[in-house]
Design an enzyme around this catalytic site. Sequence first.
Site, PDB file in Angstrom:
ATOM      1  N   THR A   1      34.871  46.003  36.338  1.00  0.00           N
ATOM      2  CA  THR A   1      34.734  46.642  37.635  1.00  0.00           C
ATOM      3  C   THR A   1      34.012  47.923  37.318  1.00  0.00           C
ATOM      4  O   THR A   1      33.868  48.270  36.152  1.00  0.00           O
ATOM      5  CB  THR A   1      36.141  46.908  38.198  1.00  0.00           C
TER       6      THR A   1
ATOM      7  N   ASN B   1      35.174  41.446  39.742  1.00  0.00           N
ATOM      8  CA  ASN B   1      36.471  41.164  39.126  1.00  0.00           C
ATOM      9  C   ASN B   1      36.303  41.072  37.612  1.00  0.00           C
ATOM     10  O   ASN B   1      36.264  42.073  36.945  1.00  0.00           O
ATOM     11  CB  ASN B   1      37.166  39.942  39.718  1.00  0.00           C
TER      12      ASN B   1
ATOM     13  N   GLU C   1      36.739  36.988  42.440  1.00  0.00           N
ATOM     14  CA  GLU C   1      37.804  37.808  43.028  1.00  0.00           C
ATOM     15  C   GLU C   1      38.996  36.982  43.514  1.00  0.00           C
ATOM     16  O   GLU C   1      40.091  37.525  43.695  1.00  0.00           O
ATOM     17  CB  GLU C   1      37.240  38.609  44.205  1.00  0.00           C
TER      18      GLU C   1
ATOM     19  N   SER D   1      44.097  44.273  45.893  1.00  0.00           N
ATOM     20  CA  SER D   1      43.345  44.936  44.837  1.00  0.00           C
ATOM     21  C   SER D   1      44.142  46.090  44.252  1.00  0.00           C
ATOM     22  O   SER D   1      45.116  46.549  44.851  1.00  0.00           O
ATOM     23  CB  SER D   1      42.044  45.479  45.436  1.00  0.00           C
TER      24      SER D   1
ATOM     25  N   GLY E   1      39.560  48.677  35.510  1.00  0.00           N
ATOM     26  CA  GLY E   1      40.670  48.421  34.592  1.00  0.00           C
ATOM     27  C   GLY E   1      41.733  47.497  35.156  1.00  0.00           C
ATOM     28  O   GLY E   1      42.874  47.514  34.681  1.00  0.00           O
ATOM     29  N   GLY E   2      41.398  46.707  36.179  1.00  0.00           N
ATOM     30  CA  GLY E   2      42.386  45.770  36.738  1.00  0.00           C
ATOM     31  C   GLY E   2      43.610  46.526  37.240  1.00  0.00           C
ATOM     32  O   GLY E   2      43.487  47.587  37.848  1.00  0.00           O
TER      33      GLY E   2
HETATM   34  O1  DON Z   1      40.437  44.551  42.675  1.00  0.00           O
HETATM   35  C1  DON Z   1      41.035  44.586  41.613  1.00  0.00           C
HETATM   36  O2  DON Z   1      42.098  45.143  41.461  1.00  0.00           O
HETATM   37  C2  DON Z   1      40.416  43.926  40.396  1.00  0.00           C
HETATM   38  N1  DON Z   1      39.580  42.837  40.820  1.00  0.00           N
HETATM   39  C3  DON Z   1      39.666  44.948  39.597  1.00  0.00           C
HETATM   40  C4  DON Z   1      39.032  44.368  38.379  1.00  0.00           C
HETATM   41  C5  DON Z   1      38.714  45.341  37.317  1.00  0.00           C
HETATM   42  O3  DON Z   1      38.981  46.515  37.403  1.00  0.00           O
HETATM   43  C6  DON Z   1      38.089  44.816  36.080  1.00  0.00           C
HETATM   44  N2  DON Z   1      37.722  45.872  35.181  1.00  0.00           N
HETATM   45  N3  DON Z   1      38.051  46.164  34.104  1.00  0.00           N
END
Ligand code: DON
Length: 591
Positions: free
Chosen positions: A388, A408, A427, A459, A480-481
């Site tokens: 992301t 994603n 996503e 998200s 960072g998910g």
């Molecule tokens: O929307 C979200 O929470 C995730 N799809 C974000 C994904 C993400 O940060 C990947 N990066 N390291």
Amino acid sequence: MLHHPHPEEPRRLRLSGAALAALLSLPLGSAFAASPAPVEGRKGMVVTAHHLASDVGLDILKAGGNAVDAAVAVGYALAVVYPTAGNLGGGGFMTIRLADGSSTFLDFRERAPLVSTKDMYLDETGEPAPGRSTEGWLAVGTPGSVMGLEEAREKYGSLSREALLAPAVKLAREGFTLNAADLAMIEEVDSYLQRDPAAKAIFFRAGGEPFAPGDKLIQTDLADTLQAISEGGAEAFYQGPIADKIVAGSRAGGGILTSADFKNYAVRELEPVRCDYRGYEIVSSPPPSSGGVIICEILNVLEGYPLSYFGQGSAETTRLMVEAMRHAFVDRNANLGDPDFVENPLERMLDKGYAAEIRGRIDPYRAGVSSDLTPPDFTAAPAESPETTHYSIVDEAGNAVAVTYTLNGSFGAGVVAPGTGILMNNEMDDFTVKPGVPNLYGLVQGEANAVEPGKSPLSSMSPTIVSKDGELFMVIGSPGGSRIITITLQAILNVVEFGMNIQEAVDAPRIHHQWLPDRVFMEPYALSPDTRRILVGMGYDVREDANWPIWGEAAGILVGGRSLAEIEAGDGTGYFGAIDSRASAGAARGY
Ligand code: DON
């Protein structure tokens, strides 16, 4: 990033920061810990994960564009130069704080295709089919980025669409020179991209060989797509040949997107989540993001403790942060979802009294136990990489924009719609594929986040703007998910509680807890060995996790000083930008 002295470096040259500062007779305020100095700008600041996109944003500001104009141009430019996360085929969020102090939020996240179903990622035995929600066309949600950027420009921008798209068109058409950092991103997902002929044709040399440093990445289809958007706006993407090509690509690849998904797509302008932390006003992402709500819930809990006295990285601060995270993440995973589909209990989750209740449940001597918090109707099994991007921009007038947008996973679903140059998102994996089964980020989620037609998956993205006494203070966010939430939180606390300057605040090693799995993840060097032993003695399962991409790439701006001390003592002018040292292609650019 930690710098180790070169082994051959003569001993006498190994001076401590303080000794070096004294030697060069710098004022102590100019001596920084393990990080370089923040970048300074008098009139504007652009911080993104790719230096070429930062240049584009800065050029737009210099040409008289406002922060939203720069954010739109950066959004398009990142889709060209930062294909791991920058995108036209994904979605995201934009938090805007205008110079007059008003703020708003644009939700341009992906929506589930209209013919999607709750169990679409399960096999005949009712178990998640490996890869189905993460790879290929079935993982793709209806993209929102183009409409999001266009709506931002129409409502809050000042320059023409052509002016904001021109830099991206040029970068795609004429190409840009790949450096080692660019190549590392492609290399990481090498075999994944090789599987899709349209992706392979873009991200590899003609013979399928990897690119080398100094090669140019030319993206002609993407240039044509961007040119069509420049001429026809969002309509060109959602109602014309571009949508047709994506739908055709989806059909051919076993996906379920239809032209109705594109025709029905709409951006939502929402009230941001707001909360007060010791006089700082936090403005951040509301559902369909959990980010702002969970940052606020954690801050509300932590407000009851003297964190600056306990100190950054101490066992006491760490266990309080972990317990606040544990409680907030179970609330996240059990309750939150797309606001058009579920009732989000925001009032309770943001209530200071509720935070006090949580404090009352934190045992001062022993680690909490996540399974004790499992809601009665919740199926949860214990659990166990990605991209992301976040960028932060401030202009001369004081307008501030924080954007986090994404495919994603790194390079999304790994598929490009033939003839468009557009990489598609994965996503759909952010939904609860099956209650109790962890997703890409180990999140164990419930029914509130189940797949439904037209719904957005929950998200963690948290584009955040902080103000103090009515004045803009900080712009911050990260990829960072699920760790986005705790990364953003720690960057804020590092500045307002622990006295770090903005660069130190985004660089400092981090910790993370997300209810399940019941573990304290620590980045290397985040906790000293004896701190770690204290926590283990209390019953915490502390795991060092060197999987760097998941620790994010924060992008921050502080207003009026490099650090809180400077702001409080200083003249209140200037912007100080910092791109995370983990973001090897990124740059903060000020002027
Ligand atoms: O929307 C979200 O929470 C995730 N799809 C974000 C994904 C993400 O940060 C990947 N990066 N390291």
